[in-house]
Design a protein around this motif. Structure first.
Motif: not given
Ligand code: COI
Length: 347
Positions: A262-263, A235
């Protein structure tokens, strides 16, 4: 050696090698006495230059690479055209070459694409690569900035630039560019000087190289024909911060914005090669990939550094595939174009 207008019907869009085939037409404009001429579109043909033309001697050649796509609704999209024009002018400035007016670049490419629109086929794996370039044409052997130039655009059908994950070697002898040099410019010399180390890497079984910084040879700069990015822990998108020795990649920039959406957290910072190797050695999940107009997102499968090979994370849930899909979806109009990247042709 003129190409005729009969190439398109015979062209096999499934089986071809990128960059050896142009479409049928090209664009040319000339710079003389401080001014650019209007552009002319003609069949692709050889050009005639004096052997004294300065592009043959002192490296004043600058190019860009951008792509046209067939959108889901049938329109033609030139992705981030204005950003490519701006970057071309930054490269031209660094190489002491005259800027291209926006309308010459953009309207010229639009008109060329309109005349070649049947080369932009409807296929998600296909794009039409656009190669604008400027070369110095003044006849002069004195080392100086040329007073005359040609701006040309050719188009070339394209599928994947790399069709398998890459084995890359970290280059520890040669460097690509030093601070204060011309590494951020898309000038031919940067690519010429990269060939020997790349050929050596290929002979040793690698597909590409990763360049380190010129001073300490510790920090990752870019990879061959692409910027380099990593996804840590699934992430965190991490990539070297831009500098005058790194190309300001437009695909890189697009991915950083899409990643935030998209985080992913996004970090632009110095990345020591040792950090990446250490993380992999510790068993952490490290995705590595190259990004560029031609390469789009090209996964890296192993990184070899000082004789040791480090395997990256390539499983189907890797974040880079999500980013690639997202980018492709924006380019063909299946995902909202929040940043105004799509330049649609009025055909
Ligand atoms: C591009 O991605 O457009 C490039 O310039 C890379 C390469 C084909 C030279």
């Amino acid at each position: 050696m003129n190409q005729t207008e009969t190439q398109r019907p015979d062209f096999d869009f499934e089986n071809f090698t990128f960059g050896v085939q142009s479409t049928d037409r090209m664009l040319v404009a000339a710079y003389q006495k401080g001014e650019w001429s209007a552009y002319r579109i003609s069949p692709v043909q050889a050009i005639s230059l004096s052997p004294l033309a300065m592009c043959f001697h002192y490296g004043q050649t600058v190019f860009e690479g951008l792509k046209a796509f067939r959108m889901a609704d049938g329109k033609i999209n030139v992705f981030r055209m204005e950003s490519h024009w701006k970057r071309m002018n930054r490269s031209l400035e660094r190489m002491a070459m005259p800027p291209l007016p926006q309308d010459l670049f953009m309207e010229g490419i639009e008109e060329l694409l309109k005349q070649e629109s049947d080369w932009v086929i409807d296929d998600p794996e296909y794009s039409l690569y656009i190669r604008p370039f400027v070369i110095a044409t003044e006849k002069k052997l004195g080392v100086d900035a040329s007073q005359e130039y040609l701006f040309m655009v050719v188009l070339s059908p394209m599928r994947a630039y790399y069709n398998k994950p890459l084995k890359v070697k970290v280059e520890t002898d040669y460097i690509r560019a030093a601070r204060g040099g011309a590494g951020a410019a898309k000038n031919g010399g940067n690519y010429g000087a990269s060939l020997l180390p790349q050929i050596n890497a290929k002979k040793a079984g690698f597909d590409q190289i990763i360049w380190l910084d010129a001073k300490e040879k510790q920090f990752i700069e870019e990879s061959g024909t692409m910027n380099i990015l990593f996804i840590l822990d699934g992430n965190r998108l991490v990539t070297p911060a831009l500098s005058d020795s790194i190309l300001d990649g437009i695909t890189r920039d697009s991915l950083l914005k899409l990643a935030e959406e998209e985080g992913f957290s996004v970090e632009e910072r110095p990345i020591a090669i040792e950090e990446i190797c250490q993380r992999i050695e510790n068993g952490e999940r490290v995705e590595a990939f190259g990004a560029g107009t031609a390469a789009v997102i090209s996964p890296i499968e192993t990184i070899s550094y000082n004789g040791k090979s480090y395997g990256t994370y390539l499983a189907a849930d890797a974040g880079m595939y999500r980013l690639k899909n997202q980018l492709s979806s924006v380019r063909v109009g299946k995902h909202p174009d929040k940043y105004g990247w799509n330049h649609l042709l009025d055909t």
